[in-house]
Design a protein around this motif. Sequence first.
Motif, PDB file in Angstrom:
ATOM      1  N   CYS A  16      53.786  46.472 -39.514  1.00  0.00           N
ATOM      2  CA  CYS A  16      53.074  45.426 -39.696  1.00  0.00           C
ATOM      3  C   CYS A  16      51.183  45.800 -38.269  1.00  0.00           C
ATOM      4  N   LYS A  17      50.912  46.001 -39.617  1.00  0.00           N
ATOM      5  CA  LYS A  17      49.236  45.878 -39.526  1.00  0.00           C
ATOM      6  C   LYS A  17      48.485  44.907 -38.983  1.00  0.00           C
ATOM      7  N   GLN A  18      47.508  44.179 -38.130  1.00  0.00           N
ATOM      8  CA  GLN A  18      47.176  43.153 -37.979  1.00  0.00           C
ATOM      9  C   GLN A  18      46.094  43.279 -37.643  1.00  0.00           C
ATOM     10  N   GLY A  19      45.025  42.976 -38.366  1.00  0.00           N
ATOM     11  CA  GLY A  19      43.394  42.780 -37.479  1.00  0.00           C
ATOM     12  C   GLY A  19      42.717  43.685 -38.001  1.00  0.00           C
ATOM     13  N   GLU A  20      41.291  43.625 -37.702  1.00  0.00           N
ATOM     14  CA  GLU A  20      40.299  44.363 -37.926  1.00  0.00           C
ATOM     15  C   GLU A  20      39.644  45.597 -37.110  1.00  0.00           C
ATOM     16  N   GLY A  21      38.876  46.082 -36.957  1.00  0.00           N
ATOM     17  CA  GLY A  21      38.260  47.132 -35.971  1.00  0.00           C
ATOM     18  C   GLY A  21      38.911  47.810 -35.549  1.00  0.00           C
ATOM     19  N   GLN A  22      38.498  48.289 -33.912  1.00  0.00           N
ATOM     20  CA  GLN A  22      38.480  49.753 -33.064  1.00  0.00           C
ATOM     21  C   GLN A  22      38.596  48.842 -31.946  1.00  0.00           C
ATOM     22  N   PRO A  23      39.517  49.745 -31.040  1.00  0.00           N
ATOM     23  CA  PRO A  23      40.269  50.472 -30.929  1.00  0.00           C
ATOM     24  C   PRO A  23      41.405  49.899 -31.811  1.00  0.00           C
ATOM     25  N   VAL A  24      41.744  50.827 -32.117  1.00  0.00           N
ATOM     26  CA  VAL A  24      43.718  50.367 -32.902  1.00  0.00           C
ATOM     27  C   VAL A  24      44.799  50.388 -31.686  1.00  0.00           C
ATOM     28  N   VAL A  25      45.302  49.470 -31.686  1.00  0.00           N
ATOM     29  CA  VAL A  25      46.700  49.556 -30.339  1.00  0.00           C
ATOM     30  C   VAL A  25      47.576  48.775 -31.167  1.00  0.00           C
ATOM     31  N   THR A  49      41.250  43.058 -32.723  1.00  0.00           N
ATOM     32  CA  THR A  49      41.093  44.068 -32.981  1.00  0.00           C
ATOM     33  C   THR A  49      42.350  44.867 -33.556  1.00  0.00           C
ATOM     34  N   THR A  50      42.212  45.394 -34.050  1.00  0.00           N
ATOM     35  CA  THR A  50      43.592  46.310 -34.840  1.00  0.00           C
ATOM     36  C   THR A  50      44.657  46.812 -34.581  1.00  0.00           C
ATOM     37  N   VAL A  51      46.205  45.861 -35.039  1.00  0.00           N
ATOM     38  CA  VAL A  51      47.124  45.845 -33.806  1.00  0.00           C
ATOM     39  C   VAL A  51      47.968  47.131 -34.549  1.00  0.00           C
ATOM     40  N   LEU A  52      48.686  47.985 -34.268  1.00  0.00           N
ATOM     41  CA  LEU A  52      49.445  48.407 -35.505  1.00  0.00           C
ATOM     42  C   LEU A  52      50.883  48.532 -34.492  1.00  0.00           C
ATOM     43  N   ILE A  53      52.506  47.981 -35.360  1.00  0.00           N
ATOM     44  CA  ILE A  53      53.163  47.784 -34.463  1.00  0.00           C
ATOM     45  C   ILE A  53      54.394  48.421 -35.130  1.00  0.00           C
ATOM     46  N   TYR A  54      55.102  48.735 -35.053  1.00  0.00           N
ATOM     47  CA  TYR A  54      56.472  49.503 -36.225  1.00  0.00           C
ATOM     48  C   TYR A  54      57.500  49.814 -35.728  1.00  0.00           C
ATOM     49  N   HIS A  55      58.227  49.540 -36.649  1.00  0.00           N
ATOM     50  CA  HIS A  55      59.786  49.941 -35.871  1.00  0.00           C
ATOM     51  C   HIS A  55      60.602  51.962 -36.102  1.00  0.00           C
ATOM     52  N   ARG A  56      61.079  52.327 -34.866  1.00  0.00           N
ATOM     53  CA  ARG A  56      60.655  53.806 -35.175  1.00  0.00           C
ATOM     54  C   ARG A  56      62.225  53.822 -35.997  1.00  0.00           C
ATOM     55  N   ALA A  57      62.168  55.167 -36.498  1.00  0.00           N
ATOM     56  CA  ALA A  57      63.262  55.007 -37.837  1.00  0.00           C
ATOM     57  C   ALA A  57      64.649  54.750 -37.367  1.00  0.00           C
ATOM     58  N   GLY A  58      65.468  53.747 -37.967  1.00  0.00           N
ATOM     59  CA  GLY A  58      66.715  53.892 -37.893  1.00  0.00           C
ATOM     60  C   GLY A  58      66.985  52.664 -37.069  1.00  0.00           C
ATOM     61  N   TYR A  59      65.966  51.531 -36.854  1.00  0.00           N
ATOM     62  CA  TYR A  59      65.169  50.208 -36.840  1.00  0.00           C
ATOM     63  C   TYR A  59      64.646  49.874 -37.514  1.00  0.00           C
ATOM     64  N   GLY A  60      65.525  48.055 -37.504  1.00  0.00           N
ATOM     65  CA  GLY A  60      64.670  47.529 -39.009  1.00  0.00           C
ATOM     66  C   GLY A  60      65.164  47.658 -39.935  1.00  0.00           C
TER      67      GLY A  60
END
Length: 305
Positions: A16-25, A49-60
């Motif tokens: 999920c990548k949400q928001g705009e701008g820097q720095p990326v969290v 700012t921009t937030v990137l959250i993700y599921h590692r391989a095998g999650y979700g």
Amino acid sequence: MNKRLVDIGLKKLEICKQGEGQPVVVIELGMGSSMDEWSHIVDEISQDTTVLIYHRAGYGISTIDSNDDRRTENIVEDLNTLLDKEDISEKIIIVGHSFGGFCGQHYLTKYPDRIKGLILIDSTPLENYKIEKLKKQLKVINTKYNINNMIEKWNELSMKTDEKLKDEVSHQIFNNKLDNLSEKEQSKLEFLSKPTLYKVMRNEFNNLFESRKKSLEIENQLNIPLKVLVRDGNLEIDNLVNNGIPVEEATRLEDLVQELLKEQVNISMRGEIIEAKGCRHNIYIDNPKLVVNTIRSVINEVAER
């Protein structure tokens, strides 16, 4: 949360990548955690700012290569490839909880030039093996919280079908009351009902202890904003005692955990310890406002330089 899959080569990662701008969290999740648990924090920080959250391989719904043993080095490379795929070339702020903080520190050792700030939320320390060594010396803790039993339980869950897992999860967490689940609860049920999750957790956990052989250290003290959020040790001791652990054992264990957690502040010359009073391990759930304010403080700090 607006989720999507990103192809990083041998696997696809749910992000999920949400928001705009820097720095990326960038948020690195704890072992067995879902990004949905962080939705409120993502919504708050993405206003700035921009937030990137993700599921590692095998999650979700993130896929996994059958030959991937989930060593921390592989997790680090997955994240680095993901950043490249998302055209994130500027320095990032990493927020890591628990095992996610362990991964964040490994990323820092491999790619220090890609990080401008680090937030460790009750992070698994690089010297976690010392905690496990002490546990084996504490008779009641070693009996009640034996590592091998936990790994065996995950191994057992990893061999069940999706439907059998769903039955078990629904019974243990939702008391079989599935008719009135909220969207968030339904998502949690789906997340916890995939056998691959438990296979991956088992492998991540096993490889966590292998890392002690690498003597991984930060070679030079860095000069980046670093916030180390530490749980309330008294609450952890009380919880152990309430679960039948002698006070002496509970205190010895938590004293070592606190020592190792706080030592992480030495990674950077600009490190700060923040004691999360009234919070246990999942500080981001117990006090999300503290986590949001801490992330914002680092965003402001890097903007001023």
